[in-house]
Design a protein around this motif. Structure first.
Motif, PDB file in Angstrom:
ATOM      1  N   ILE A  26       0.831  -1.212   0.000  1.00  0.00           N
ATOM      2  CA  ILE A  26       0.000   0.000   0.000  1.00  0.00           C
ATOM      3  C   ILE A  26       0.862   1.258   0.000  1.00  0.00           C
ATOM      4  O   ILE A  26       0.541   2.248  -0.655  1.00  0.00           O
ATOM      5  N   TYR A  27       1.982   1.227   0.714  1.00  0.00           N
ATOM      6  CA  TYR A  27       2.841   2.424   0.725  1.00  0.00           C
ATOM      7  C   TYR A  27       3.263   2.766  -0.709  1.00  0.00           C
ATOM      8  O   TYR A  27       3.053   3.872  -1.189  1.00  0.00           O
TER       9      TYR A  27
ATOM     10  N   PHE B 172      -4.320   1.328  -9.353  1.00  0.00           N
ATOM     11  CA  PHE B 172      -5.662   0.735  -9.457  1.00  0.00           C
ATOM     12  C   PHE B 172      -5.622  -0.792  -9.379  1.00  0.00           C
ATOM     13  O   PHE B 172      -6.580  -1.400  -8.915  1.00  0.00           O
ATOM     14  N   SER B 173      -4.495  -1.381  -9.749  1.00  0.00           N
ATOM     15  CA  SER B 173      -4.428  -2.837  -9.598  1.00  0.00           C
ATOM     16  C   SER B 173      -4.397  -3.205  -8.113  1.00  0.00           C
ATOM     17  O   SER B 173      -5.057  -4.163  -7.684  1.00  0.00           O
ATOM     18  N   VAL B 174      -3.699  -2.405  -7.294  1.00  0.00           N
ATOM     19  CA  VAL B 174      -3.694  -2.695  -5.843  1.00  0.00           C
ATOM     20  C   VAL B 174      -5.058  -2.349  -5.227  1.00  0.00           C
ATOM     21  O   VAL B 174      -5.560  -3.094  -4.368  1.00  0.00           O
ATOM     22  N   LEU B 175      -5.695  -1.285  -5.682  1.00  0.00           N
ATOM     23  CA  LEU B 175      -7.048  -0.986  -5.160  1.00  0.00           C
ATOM     24  C   LEU B 175      -8.005  -2.133  -5.492  1.00  0.00           C
ATOM     25  O   LEU B 175      -8.848  -2.508  -4.675  1.00  0.00           O
ATOM     26  N   ASP B 176      -7.854  -2.721  -6.682  1.00  0.00           N
ATOM     27  CA  ASP B 176      -8.703  -3.876  -7.046  1.00  0.00           C
ATOM     28  C   ASP B 176      -8.434  -5.054  -6.104  1.00  0.00           C
ATOM     29  O   ASP B 176      -9.367  -5.734  -5.670  1.00  0.00           O
TER      30      ASP B 176
ATOM     31  N   ALA C  26      -2.294  -0.981   9.413  1.00  0.00           N
ATOM     32  CA  ALA C  26      -2.408  -1.017   7.938  1.00  0.00           C
ATOM     33  C   ALA C  26      -3.670  -0.273   7.489  1.00  0.00           C
ATOM     34  O   ALA C  26      -3.665   0.430   6.473  1.00  0.00           O
ATOM     35  N   ASP C  27      -4.752  -0.407   8.265  1.00  0.00           N
ATOM     36  CA  ASP C  27      -5.998   0.286   7.909  1.00  0.00           C
ATOM     37  C   ASP C  27      -5.865   1.797   8.087  1.00  0.00           C
ATOM     38  O   ASP C  27      -6.372   2.570   7.271  1.00  0.00           O
TER      39      ASP C  27
END
Ligand SMILES: N[C@@H](CCC(=O)N[C@@H](CS)C(=O)NCC(=O)O)C(=O)O
Length: 316
Positions: A190-191, A218-222, A242-243
């Motif tokens: 995420i970083y 966007f691939s990580v958001l998916d 992490a949240d």
């Protein structure tokens, strides 16, 4: 016969204006956002001390000795405010606000603090010859008048684990041992692709570095959207660091990053699980008091001059 004004050919103005604007833009961006091969590189943090209860440590544990300097628009500083609130450290760790200076660049104190008017003066009080970036958040020691730490990912671990004797919500552990592997692995992804990923989109200087950053964002958001189908939070049913780290980027996404940083493949609102997740965290006790959407919009659109020369804030 009417006199006609002789005008220079339009192409002349276009070539000059392009050249001047591009040179100025590159100069400003090299200060604001160091780029390597057109791709944004976030400078590393310089103060990485710890607070603990060992008697030989410079920074020992005391209530009301440490203070956080934060800017309300900053997602990295926002992490520290969230952990302070969730742990119930409001009475033992003071918060001081800085605001962006439109004309000088950098942060200025909302109120004179330690006799400093700017954040740079505070950094130089701690380290007289300091010439690096002066970023928030800063965890400041009011006793030695030095910076303990200016790296948000470390400050949130310190706040989560070291101040339990003063915390009104000490039983909340946002970085429990049994979830550390999972938290660290989400953080890593995420970083790079989300927290810093949005800046890599916005500060990219070539089409290809922008596209790489935007596609990986966007691939990580998916991936996160898929993970949240069966999980309340990233690592299951417990809220973790992490949240917190993800939330501060997501809450700014649709109102700032989507348009200003061209993170425009989808809005967070269009992801059903991600938008449920944002609302869920937002509804936790006092989280809404840790940010102000109007200030966030005003600061980003008003201060990142090279990306938004008119200073216009889009309606949403
Ligand atoms: N490493 C830092 C990054 C913090 C950071 O980049 N803060 C920005 C505000 S969002 C800042 O203060 N920038 C001022 C500058 O770079 O001069 C952290 O995560 O704590």
């Amino acid at each position: 016969m009417s006199k006609q004004n002789k005008s220079l050919p339009t192409s002349f103005f276009i070539v000059i204006a392009r050249f001047v604007w591009k040179s100025l833009w590159q100069l400003m961006m090299s200060q604001l956002a160091p780029n390597e091969k057109g791709s944004y590189n976030r400078p590393s943090s310089q103060f990485l001390h710890q607070i603990n209860s060992y008697s030989d440590s410079i920074y020992t544990l005391e209530a009301d000795r440490y203070c956080l300097y934060v800017g309300l628009s900053c997602p990295w500083a926002h992490r520290t405010l969230m952990v302070r609130t969730l742990k119930g450290l409001e009475n033992s760790i003071e918060v001081k606000m800085v605001i962006p200076s439109v004309n000088q660049g950098g942060w200025i104190m909302e109120e004179l603090s330690e006799n400093c008017q700017t954040l740079r003066q505070l950094y130089q009080l701690s380290q007289p010859n300091y010439q690096g970036r002066c970023t928030v958040p800063v965890l400041w020691d009011k006793t030695t008048k030095t910076i303990v730490n200016n790296e948000s990912s470390e400050i949130i671990i310190i706040l989560n684990s070291q101040f339990n004797q003063f915390a009104t919500n000490a039983e909340l552990n946002l970085y429990p041992d049994d979830l550390k592997l999972s938290i660290d692995s989400w953080n890593e992804k995420i970083y790079h692709h989300v927290n810093n990923g949005v800046y890599r989109c916005g500060f990219a200087q070539t089409q290809s570095t922008y596209e790489d950053a935007c596609n990986s964002l966007f691939s990580v958001l998916d991936d996160i959207e898929a993970n949240l189908l069966n999980n309340r939070y990233l690592c299951g049913d417990r809220l973790t660091l992490a949240d917190i780290r993800l939330f501060t980027t997501l809450i700014r996404f649709d109102i700032v990053y989507y348009s200003l940083f061209k993170c425009s493949l989808k809005s967070i609102d269009s992801y059903s699980n991600l938008s449920r997740y944002v609302k869920d965290i937002d509804n936790l006790s006092a989280i809404k008091d840790t940010y102000d959407l109007k200030v966030i919009q005003k600061d980003y659109f008003g201060n990142l001059f090279p990306l938004n020369p008119s200073g216009i804030i889009p309606l949403s």
